[in-house]
Write an enzyme that holds these catalytic residues in place. Structure first.
Site, PDB file in Angstrom:
ATOM      1  N   ARG A  47      13.403   0.158  -0.708  1.00 29.45           N
ATOM      2  CA  ARG A  47      14.201   1.305  -1.118  1.00 29.45           C
ATOM      3  C   ARG A  47      15.557   1.314  -0.425  1.00 29.45           C
ATOM      4  NH1 ARG A  47      11.054   6.804  -0.251  1.00 29.45           N
ATOM      5  NH2 ARG A  47      10.998   5.821   1.782  1.00 29.45           N
ATOM      6  N   HIS A 236     -10.796  -8.066  13.384  1.00 32.37           N
ATOM      7  CA  HIS A 236     -10.621  -9.348  14.081  1.00 32.37           C
ATOM      8  C   HIS A 236     -11.871  -9.765  14.877  1.00 32.37           C
ATOM      9  CE1 HIS A 236      -6.593  -8.724  12.846  1.00 32.37           C
ATOM     10  NE2 HIS A 236      -6.178  -8.021  13.875  1.00 32.37           N
TER      11      HIS A 236
END
Ligand code: BG6
Length: 486
Positions: A47, A236
């Site tokens: 944007r 993870h």
């Protein structure tokens, strides 16, 4: 490896932190190494920049500093920039997606949409893409965190799943792209040596640590609503655990590997919340000193609530209920502002059943395999050897494999590997929905218990290895965390 068909890589969140630090540098590196098709295009969507010139200016002033590995060759960089197009788009306005469709018109080859945005935008973006037909034959990449708990992650997966088929969805866990994690697969399944020992009969315990020196940096607000369990364990650490513990897959194709990881996640011993204080430690850092620099307490970090009960450290004892691992404790640990940045897997083998050579051979940890993921990737095998000279005195010695001494080629960054995998349609290193659900299902009782508890996380000074309770948990099993400089 040169891919022959072109691709269009559409990067949502094109001016975001992740694009700046990881994604664009990884694409540059792949470009520099000749791994991207010459017909490949990058279409940044954001944007902030008014037009392509504005975006390129942003890239020039923000991304270059993160492009370091192979050095920056100005000519190569300029050719990389030529790949980049830009579409200014307000994500809040689904009608803007018609502009994107028009901009992509005529671009052949594989189409990838990479959502380097907050998770609240995943579903609106997917729906808007579908509204202009852009979901067809495309791949979508979702960054973590994917949801906040099982319910919210299911809501996102359900909504995205109505628009993209599972084999079009690439859920990133960047730890899976790390070279040493790949090497763990090679070590386990490419060598006959370790596999017979890789089981309860020979392994006494396994530790997996991901320790960071960094604090929450500029992400205090995000982190304070997340905490270490969601940020590091659910993804993870459980992914690493599943690779360490999985059965040998029959091939390396994506579903064979993911099926085996899923079996591990489903075999995790469910949390009995009555035992929570024995199997889970949560901590929060106070002020302290890391490598000579004073750092502030978590509760005073920008964006963090002063009375925050968010954990910045977690240690867990995990068990896997299957034949291979029954009764073997897996100790997982992660934290911010710890003494050292290190990620490693430590396999402690059992001592010999009888020692004719004296006590050291009976000592736990006499045989230990340490797989260092970062920094200084290495594999180290500890054994006992006789000290030179008279008598039979045993000493601990180690066999070292330091990758940078063996291989001249530099390691590939996790993001570079994963982005190439997306472009080339390789799903093995991405998290399948059922894996993600199993991981959420397992951590959720801990999250709920901690949320309901009125006990705050245990304090620890920044620059240490976390609360003493994490060490006490291992002491109960006659072991301790491996904390040594490599
Ligand atoms: C991210 C977490 O997934 O992993 C961060 O959100 C963390 O909080 C980072 O710092 C650690 O990754 P690495 O590759 O630097 O060990």
């Amino acid at each position: 490896m040169q891919i022959d068909s072109g691709f269009t890589f559409v990067l949502f969140g094109g001016t975001g932190d992740l694009s700046m630090r990881k994604i664009l540098p990884a694409l540059y590196e792949a470009h520099r190494a000749g791994m991207l098709s010459e017909h490949g295009k990058i279409v940044a969507v954001a944007r902030h920049a008014a037009d392509r010139d504005g975006y390129i200016e942003w890239v020039n002033s923000n991304v270059k500093t993160y492009v370091s590995k192979g050095g920056l060759d100005e000519n190569v960089w300029q050719r990389f920039l030529e790949r980049i197009a830009y579409v200014k788009l307000d994500l809040g306005k689904p009608e803007d997606f018609a502009l994107l469709r028009d901009a992509l018109d005529g671009h052949a080859g594989t189409r990838v949409f990479y959502l380097a945005t907050g998770p609240s935008l995943f579903v609106p973006i997917c729906r808007a893409l579908a509204s202009v037909g852009l979901n067809e034959n495309a791949r979508i990449v979702l960054e973590k965190p994917l949801g906040y708990d099982l319910r919210s992650s299911n809501a996102i997966n359900d909504a995205v799943g109505e628009i993209f088929a599972e084999d079009q969805i690439y859920r990133i866990d960047h730890y899976l792209g790390k070279e040493p994690v790949q090497n763990l697969l090679a070590l386990r399944f490419g060598n006959a040596l370790f596999e017979p020992l890789w089981r309860r009969e020979w392994v006494e315990s396994i530790q997996i640590t991901i320790a960071e020196e960094l604090g929450v940096e500029a992400r205090g607000d995000f982190y304070d609503n997340t905490g270490a369990l969601r940020d590091m364990v659910q993804n993870h650490l459980l992914q690493l655990l599943s690779i360490v513990a999985m059965e040998p897959p029959h091939s390396m194709d994506s579903d064979s590997v993911r099926d085996e990881k899923l079996r591990v996640l489903r075999a995790l011993k469910p949390i009995d919340t009555r035992d929570i204080s024995k199997i889970a430690v949560r901590g929060q850092y106070h002020s302290g000193v890391i490598k000579g620099t004073s750092v502030p307490a978590y509760a005073t970090e920008h964006g963090v609530k002063p009375q925050s009960a968010t954990e910045t450290f977690v240690a867990l004892k995990v068990e896997i209920e299957n034949w291979r691992w029954a009764g073997v404790p897996f100790f997982l640990r992660t934290g911010k502002r710890l003494a050292e940045r290190v990620a490693e897997i430590v396999v402690n083998f059992r001592p010999v059943p009888h020692s004719a050579l004296g006590a050291p051979a009976l000592r736990p940890g006499a045989n230990r395999l340490v797989i260092r993921l970062q920094p200084n990737e290495s594999i180290r095998l500890y054994c006992l050897a006789k000290q030179p000279g008279e008598g039979m005195n045993l000493s601990s010695v180690h066999l070292d494999l330091a990758f940078d001494q063996f291989f001249k080629e530099g390691q590939m960054e996790a993001y570079q590997r994963l982005l190439l995998d997306v472009i080339n349609g390789r799903l093995a290193l991405f998290v399948r929905r059922d894996e993600q659900e199993a991981a959420w299902r397992w951590v959720e009782p801990i999250l709920n218990e901690w949320a309901a508890s009125n006990k705050p996380p245990k304090p620890y000074a920044a620059g240490t290895w976390g609360p003493a309770a994490a060490s006490a948990m291992l002491a109960q099993h006659g072991t301790c965390w491996l904390e040594e400089e490599n």
